[in-house]
Design an enzyme around this catalytic site. Structure first.
Site, PDB file in Angstrom:
ATOM      1  N   LYS A 285       0.853  -1.204   0.000  1.00  0.00           N
ATOM      2  CA  LYS A 285       0.000   0.000   0.000  1.00  0.00           C
ATOM      3  C   LYS A 285       0.880   1.241   0.000  1.00  0.00           C
ATOM      4  CE  LYS A 285      -1.704   1.584   4.030  1.00  0.00           C
ATOM      5  NZ  LYS A 285      -1.382   2.995   4.361  1.00  0.00           N
ATOM      6  N   ASN A 286       1.868   1.274   0.892  1.00  0.00           N
ATOM      7  CA  ASN A 286       2.656   2.508   1.078  1.00  0.00           C
ATOM      8  C   ASN A 286       3.654   2.742  -0.032  1.00  0.00           C
ATOM      9  OD1 ASN A 286       1.140   3.003   3.276  1.00  0.00           O
ATOM     10  ND2 ASN A 286       2.697   2.438   4.778  1.00  0.00           N
TER      11      ASN A 286
ATOM     12  N   ARG B 171      -4.071  10.969   4.282  1.00  0.00           N
ATOM     13  CA  ARG B 171      -2.911  11.863   4.403  1.00  0.00           C
ATOM     14  C   ARG B 171      -1.944  11.711   3.231  1.00  0.00           C
ATOM     15  NH1 ARG B 171      -2.708  14.144   8.493  1.00  0.00           N
ATOM     16  NH2 ARG B 171      -0.592  14.881   8.205  1.00  0.00           N
TER      17      ARG B 171
ATOM     18  N   CYS C  77      -5.427  13.362  12.374  1.00  0.00           N
ATOM     19  CA  CYS C  77      -5.201  11.918  12.160  1.00  0.00           C
ATOM     20  C   CYS C  77      -5.175  11.270  13.546  1.00  0.00           C
ATOM     21  CB  CYS C  77      -3.860  11.711  11.439  1.00  0.00           C
ATOM     22  SG  CYS C  77      -3.391   9.980  11.383  1.00  0.00           S
TER      23      CYS C  77
ATOM     24  N   ARG D 184       1.086  14.789  12.802  1.00  0.00           N
ATOM     25  CA  ARG D 184       1.608  14.534  11.447  1.00  0.00           C
ATOM     26  C   ARG D 184       1.692  15.813  10.609  1.00  0.00           C
ATOM     27  NH1 ARG D 184      -0.988   9.016   9.341  1.00  0.00           N
ATOM     28  NH2 ARG D 184       0.911   8.970   8.088  1.00  0.00           N
TER      29      ARG D 184
ATOM     30  N   ASP E 246       4.541   0.533  12.037  1.00  0.00           N
ATOM     31  CA  ASP E 246       3.291  -0.030  11.493  1.00  0.00           C
ATOM     32  C   ASP E 246       3.058  -1.467  11.934  1.00  0.00           C
ATOM     33  OD1 ASP E 246       3.477   1.684   8.269  1.00  0.00           O
ATOM     34  OD2 ASP E 246       2.979   2.353  10.280  1.00  0.00           O
TER      35      ASP E 246
ATOM     36  N   ILE F 107       7.841   6.929  16.899  1.00  0.00           N
ATOM     37  CA  ILE F 107       7.550   7.601  15.622  1.00  0.00           C
ATOM     38  C   ILE F 107       6.318   8.492  15.718  1.00  0.00           C
ATOM     39  CG2 ILE F 107       7.065   7.255  13.168  1.00  0.00           C
ATOM     40  CD1 ILE F 107       9.862   6.314  13.945  1.00  0.00           C
TER      41      ILE F 107
ATOM     42  N   ARG G 102      -8.701  -0.127   4.405  1.00  0.00           N
ATOM     43  CA  ARG G 102      -7.728   0.816   3.855  1.00  0.00           C
ATOM     44  C   ARG G 102      -6.410   0.111   3.523  1.00  0.00           C
ATOM     45  NH1 ARG G 102      -6.902   6.211   7.023  1.00  0.00           N
ATOM     46  NH2 ARG G 102      -5.525   6.305   5.217  1.00  0.00           N
TER      47      ARG G 102
END
Ligand code: EPZ
Length: 423
Positions: free
Chosen positions: A22-23, A94, A118, A123, A309, A331, A401
């Protein structure tokens, strides 16, 4: 809204195919803005975030055609480009901010809405905007939009020192620099596999980029980029998520397409916790070494450190480990929202600021719980698969998502899981 109902069960066995990242896909797609020739992505994941990025790119004038049930995305930006990314799309995701660099590089100006709030943290975009300013962009915030304009209509190369190895800022600047005058150097760049994947795609389009995957990336601007076809890299976060399924439930599962080099730090922690990971011809085989899970301490860091993540999913494993684990989230400032939901299932978790102390219990117990963000939602599913009794996870739109066909993939290895429509 839908919910997912899980009945805790026994050991798992079988194979789970891992999709494209996805990223990676969310930064590869805006790269189509950098050329008037077609960019085709293969191995694309079928996710709602990808549909949102498709909607955004179409609003900017790109043609995006989804082929092979969404696994192939054929994109082309040969017509007029609309340089305004509207709030009603950007607020949904985002990663929409990744059109800022490409629009500035292609058109010399852009108006991109700030994404807004978010769940996991503020962020901000200061690293993105400060860096683009060093490249000659004038950026003002008005009516919730970043209004950006490149001096003389074209960005110029610069030496940029990132205060933090931001993934998105690395991607935005890398894309912006491909068409800038002269050379751009990013120091303290993010090193994630998704950055390397983007660099490989941009090089296939004619960009001159060196150092991707290290902390220093150098981009020599060129006059234009041509089209390309690029295969999206395997999703290391989906991979790590499903590696935890046999770790939590017992049994053995093979993750098709998985490679250890995508997740070395995560695999080290699994090894310390008592999980065996073996590379096979077609992927990674994962099983408990001898039945017990040991407590381990985890600190999230930029790649190659432990991925933020996967923090929520790792916490689900450690809830039933022998001993006490400490998870430090470095993070994001608010990424423990899964903890109160796991506590509803009987977990023993103490959260103070960026630290969560988890003391293992024998068994979790099924309960109604609520998904709060993408990775928290899947950590609840993992916990529920080994809990006693039934768990109902509500607000599972968060899951859609980032995880394609999650129910089918887990049922395929023996989990007792189904998706239901809420009355
Ligand atoms: C990417 O987000 C990922 N999203 C995130 O995955 C991931 O958690 C994150 O990188 C870290 O690995 C995508 O790739 C679409 P950052 P990004 O810029 O780029 C601060 C998921 O679950 N920061 O590396 O937004 C920021 O507030 C998602 O798939 C600034 O302060 O992450 C955060 O605390 C969640 N100023 C930290 O840096 C800036 O200008 C990391 O942000 C930019 C970031």
């Amino acid at each position: 809204m839908d919910s997912i109902v899980v009945k805790g069960g026994g050991a798992l066995s079988g194979q789970i195919p891992i999709a494209g990242a996805k990223n990676a896909c969310l930064t590869l797609m805006p790269a189509c803005l950098l050329s008037d020739q077609p960019l085709t992505l293969t191995n694309a994941p079928r996710l709602s975030d990808i549909r949102t990025m498709t909607e955004l790119l179409r609003s900017l004038g790109a043609e995006v055609t989804s082929l092979q049930e969404g696994k192939v995305l054929a994109m082309s930006c040969h017509g007029a480009i609309n340089t305004r990314a509207e709030y009603d799309i950007v607020r949904k995701m985002r990663a929409s901010n990744l059109v800022l660099g490409p629009l500035l590089a292609r058109e010399g100006h852009a108006q991109v809405s700030l994404p807004g709030g978010c769940a996991i943290g503020a962020r901000p975009m200061d690293i993105h905007t400060d860096s683009l300013a060093l490249m000659g962009a004038q950026i003002d915030l008005r009516d919730g939009y970043l209004h950006a304009k490149a001096d003389g209509g074209k960005l110029k190369g610069a030496v940029i020192d990132f205060p933090f190895a931001s993934v998105g800022a690395t991607e935005n600047i890398m894309m912006a620099a491909t068409l800038a005058k002269d050379t751009t150097v990013i120091n303290n760049a993010a090193r994630e596999p998704e950055i390397v994947d983007l660099a490989e795609c941009l090089r296939a389009m004619g960009a001159q980029i060196d150092g991707d995957g290290t902390s220093r990336i150098e981009i020599q601007g060129v006059d234009s980029l041509h089209g390309a076809t690029h295969r999206v890299v395997t999703d290391r976060i989906e991979l790590g998520t499903y590696m935890l399924a046999p770790a939590i439930c017992g049994g053995e599962v093979e993750l098709l397409g998985g490679r250890i080099n995508l997740l070395a730090a995560f695999c080290e922690k699994l090894d310390a916790a008592g999980i065996d990971v073996t590379e096979t011809e077609s992927g990674l085989k994962v099983a408990r070494r001898n039945g017990n899970i040991h407590a381990v301490n985890v600190t999230t860091e930029p790649f190659p450190g432990f991925p933020t993540d996967l923090q929520a999913q790792m916490m689900a494993l450690l809830c039933t480990a022998e001993g006490t684990s400490v998870l430090e989230e470095k993070i994001f400032e608010n990424r423990f929202m899964h903890a109160p939901e796991l506590i509803r299932m009987g977990a023993d978790i103490d959260v103070h600021g960026g630290m969560a102390t988890v003391t293992g219990v024998k068994k979790l117990k099924g309960a109604p719980v609520m998904a709060t963000d993408l990775r928290a939602s899947v950590s609840l599913i993992l916990a529920a698969m080994a809990a006693e009794g039934e768990t109902k996870v509500s607000r599972v739109y968060h899951l859609d998502r980032g995880y394609e066909h999650v129910v089918a993939k887990l049922r395929g290895v023996g989990a007792n899981i189904e998706r239901i429509k809420d009355q």
